[in-house]
Write a protein that holds these residues in place. Structure first.
Motif, PDB file in Angstrom:
ATOM      1  N   SER A 117       0.749  -1.126   0.122  1.00  0.00           N
ATOM      2  CA  SER A 117      -0.042  -0.101  -0.022  1.00  0.00           C
ATOM      3  C   SER A 117       0.989   1.064   0.041  1.00  0.00           C
ATOM      4  O   SER A 117       0.684   2.172  -0.652  1.00  0.00           O
ATOM      5  N   CYS A 118       1.889   1.206   0.772  1.00  0.00           N
ATOM      6  CA  CYS A 118       2.776   2.285   0.944  1.00  0.00           C
ATOM      7  C   CYS A 118       3.673   2.703  -0.392  1.00  0.00           C
ATOM      8  O   CYS A 118       3.580   3.842  -0.834  1.00  0.00           O
ATOM      9  N   VAL A 119       4.078   1.829  -0.956  1.00  0.00           N
ATOM     10  CA  VAL A 119       4.975   1.772  -2.076  1.00  0.00           C
ATOM     11  C   VAL A 119       4.062   2.116  -3.259  1.00  0.00           C
ATOM     12  O   VAL A 119       4.452   3.016  -4.155  1.00  0.00           O
ATOM     13  N   THR A 120       2.818   1.624  -3.372  1.00  0.00           N
ATOM     14  CA  THR A 120       1.936   2.021  -4.433  1.00  0.00           C
ATOM     15  C   THR A 120       1.410   3.409  -4.433  1.00  0.00           C
ATOM     16  O   THR A 120       1.554   4.207  -5.361  1.00  0.00           O
ATOM     17  N   MET A 121       1.338   4.015  -3.248  1.00  0.00           N
ATOM     18  CA  MET A 121       0.793   5.355  -2.901  1.00  0.00           C
ATOM     19  C   MET A 121       1.919   6.127  -3.257  1.00  0.00           C
ATOM     20  O   MET A 121       1.802   7.232  -3.857  1.00  0.00           O
ATOM     21  N   LYS A 122       3.130   5.991  -2.781  1.00  0.00           N
ATOM     22  CA  LYS A 122       4.339   6.808  -3.028  1.00  0.00           C
ATOM     23  C   LYS A 122       4.705   6.683  -4.375  1.00  0.00           C
ATOM     24  O   LYS A 122       4.940   8.014  -4.938  1.00  0.00           O
ATOM     25  N   ALA A 123       4.591   5.775  -5.203  1.00  0.00           N
ATOM     26  CA  ALA A 123       4.622   5.758  -6.746  1.00  0.00           C
ATOM     27  C   ALA A 123       3.946   6.847  -7.472  1.00  0.00           C
ATOM     28  O   ALA A 123       4.070   7.284  -8.240  1.00  0.00           O
ATOM     29  N   ALA A 124       2.458   6.678  -6.865  1.00  0.00           N
ATOM     30  CA  ALA A 124       1.559   7.571  -7.498  1.00  0.00           C
ATOM     31  C   ALA A 124       1.858   9.310  -7.321  1.00  0.00           C
ATOM     32  O   ALA A 124       1.867   9.988  -8.245  1.00  0.00           O
ATOM     33  N   GLY A 125       2.329   9.300  -6.117  1.00  0.00           N
ATOM     34  CA  GLY A 125       3.059  10.797  -6.010  1.00  0.00           C
ATOM     35  C   GLY A 125       4.198  11.113  -6.498  1.00  0.00           C
ATOM     36  O   GLY A 125       4.329  12.341  -7.084  1.00  0.00           O
ATOM     37  N   THR A 126       4.970  10.099  -6.851  1.00  0.00           N
ATOM     38  CA  THR A 126       6.082  10.361  -7.481  1.00  0.00           C
ATOM     39  C   THR A 126       5.895  10.692  -8.998  1.00  0.00           C
ATOM     40  O   THR A 126       6.501  11.455  -9.727  1.00  0.00           O
ATOM     41  N   ARG A 127       4.904  10.107  -9.545  1.00  0.00           N
ATOM     42  CA  ARG A 127       4.303  10.112 -10.835  1.00  0.00           C
ATOM     43  C   ARG A 127       3.958  11.759 -11.201  1.00  0.00           C
ATOM     44  O   ARG A 127       4.292  12.390 -12.047  1.00  0.00           O
ATOM     45  N   LEU A 128       3.283  12.343 -10.059  1.00  0.00           N
ATOM     46  CA  LEU A 128       2.892  13.473 -10.160  1.00  0.00           C
ATOM     47  C   LEU A 128       4.118  14.609 -10.181  1.00  0.00           C
ATOM     48  O   LEU A 128       4.114  15.529 -10.804  1.00  0.00           O
ATOM     49  N   LEU A 129       4.988  14.226  -9.338  1.00  0.00           N
ATOM     50  CA  LEU A 129       6.463  15.026  -9.192  1.00  0.00           C
ATOM     51  C   LEU A 129       7.036  14.987 -10.467  1.00  0.00           C
ATOM     52  O   LEU A 129       7.445  15.992 -11.187  1.00  0.00           O
ATOM     53  N   THR A 130       7.377  13.883 -11.097  1.00  0.00           N
ATOM     54  CA  THR A 130       7.828  13.638 -12.233  1.00  0.00           C
ATOM     55  C   THR A 130       7.120  14.535 -13.274  1.00  0.00           C
ATOM     56  O   THR A 130       7.886  15.061 -14.159  1.00  0.00           O
ATOM     57  N   ARG A 131       6.042  14.469 -13.476  1.00  0.00           N
ATOM     58  CA  ARG A 131       5.138  15.269 -14.590  1.00  0.00           C
ATOM     59  C   ARG A 131       5.475  16.659 -14.420  1.00  0.00           C
ATOM     60  O   ARG A 131       5.709  17.437 -15.469  1.00  0.00           O
ATOM     61  N   ALA A 132       5.341  17.089 -13.135  1.00  0.00           N
ATOM     62  CA  ALA A 132       5.720  18.381 -12.874  1.00  0.00           C
ATOM     63  C   ALA A 132       7.231  18.813 -13.194  1.00  0.00           C
ATOM     64  O   ALA A 132       7.398  20.107 -13.725  1.00  0.00           O
ATOM     65  N   GLN A 133       8.039  17.891 -12.997  1.00  0.00           N
ATOM     66  CA  GLN A 133       9.349  18.109 -13.293  1.00  0.00           C
ATOM     67  C   GLN A 133       9.576  17.975 -14.914  1.00  0.00           C
ATOM     68  O   GLN A 133      10.310  18.879 -15.284  1.00  0.00           O
ATOM     69  N   GLN A 134       8.865  17.195 -15.554  1.00  0.00           N
ATOM     70  CA  GLN A 134       9.138  17.336 -17.004  1.00  0.00           C
ATOM     71  C   GLN A 134       8.602  18.814 -17.554  1.00  0.00           C
ATOM     72  O   GLN A 134       8.884  18.782 -18.696  1.00  0.00           O
ATOM     73  N   GLN A 135       7.645  19.262 -17.101  1.00  0.00           N
ATOM     74  CA  GLN A 135       7.104  20.547 -17.470  1.00  0.00           C
ATOM     75  C   GLN A 135       7.898  21.880 -16.994  1.00  0.00           C
ATOM     76  O   GLN A 135       7.624  22.939 -17.250  1.00  0.00           O
ATOM     77  N   GLY A 136       8.950  21.524 -16.278  1.00  0.00           N
ATOM     78  CA  GLY A 136       9.852  22.691 -15.840  1.00  0.00           C
ATOM     79  C   GLY A 136       9.034  23.175 -14.540  1.00  0.00           C
ATOM     80  O   GLY A 136       9.410  24.281 -14.286  1.00  0.00           O
ATOM     81  N   LEU A 137       8.193  22.642 -13.956  1.00  0.00           N
ATOM     82  CA  LEU A 137       7.471  23.202 -13.011  1.00  0.00           C
ATOM     83  C   LEU A 137       7.847  22.771 -11.487  1.00  0.00           C
ATOM     84  O   LEU A 137       7.276  23.360 -10.599  1.00  0.00           O
ATOM     85  N   ALA A 138       8.407  21.777 -11.314  1.00  0.00           N
ATOM     86  CA  ALA A 138       9.340  21.200 -10.001  1.00  0.00           C
ATOM     87  C   ALA A 138      10.708  21.081 -10.239  1.00  0.00           C
ATOM     88  O   ALA A 138      11.334  20.932 -11.415  1.00  0.00           O
ATOM     89  N   ARG A 139      11.291  21.271  -8.988  1.00  0.00           N
ATOM     90  CA  ARG A 139      12.593  21.129  -9.140  1.00  0.00           C
ATOM     91  C   ARG A 139      13.156  19.667  -9.609  1.00  0.00           C
ATOM     92  O   ARG A 139      12.411  18.619  -9.278  1.00  0.00           O
TER      93      ARG A 139
END
Length: 188
Positions: A117-139
């Motif tokens: 449960s924790c790994v799956t939930m963390k992976a979902a947040g990581t995808r959101l971070l990666t998406r923002a990073q790919q758009q240049g919106l996150a560090r």
């Protein structure tokens, strides 16, 4: 499951939700059984370990967070999606005081009832971070583990009576530090 066993199970989960919300992740199992109106043996028949009980309580919430991340990924701007999801995760951690330590340990322990449960939930947040990073919106110098650590820090702040009034402000500070351009995305 027999009807009476199902009733006990449901009462235990409802009681656990209340008691863990009130007392935190180290809540007394005896208090949970008492509030559910069952004996401690009945609690242990349904949940062999404290971690198993926490996993059952948290799995539904983590599944909701994972689904919310997927929906945000499809429907929101990357920076807004990330901030919204982070706020929901911090709120979840604050609902179940002290659970962050169990979550962090579970990510590292593949034998933990909370691991998947924790790994799956963390992976979902990581995808959101990666998406923002790919758009240049996150560090670009942080990853999902860093993001999860920041959530842990914010949850800890929320657990401290003297600091809890500052939690929203500190959330905004951290969100502003994660995102590269906050001008278009209000944190609230």
């Amino acid at each position: 499951m027999r009807a009476d066993a199902k009733k006990n199970y449901d009462q235990l989960l409802a009681a656990a939700r209340d008691v863990v919300t009130e007392q935190g992740a180290d809540a007394s199992l005896r208090d949970i059984a008492r509030k559910a109106g069952v004996g401690l043996g009945t609690l242990y028949r349904h949940f062999v370990t404290r971690e198993g009980l926490l996993e059952t309580l948290l799995r539904t919430r983590f599944d909701e967070l994972k689904a919310a991340a997927g929906e945000l990924e499809r429907s929101s701007a990357p920076d807004g999606a990330l901030v919204s999801w982070l706020r929901d995760l911090v709120a979840c951690a604050n609902d179940y005081r002290g659970v962050i330590a169990s979550m962090v340990a579970a990510i590292e322990d593949e034998d933990s009832a909370l691991h998947e449960s924790c790994v799956t939930m963390k992976a979902a947040g990581t995808r959101l971070l990666t998406r923002a990073q790919q758009q240049g919106l996150a560090r670009s110098d942080i990853d999902g583990t860093d993001l999860f650590a920041l959530v842990g820090a914010l949850a800890w702040v929320g657990d401290q009576p003297a600091l809890a009034p500052r939690a929203d402000h500190l959330f905004d500070v951290i969100a502003g530090s994660v995102l590269t351009d906050r001008s278009s995305t209000p944190a609230r």
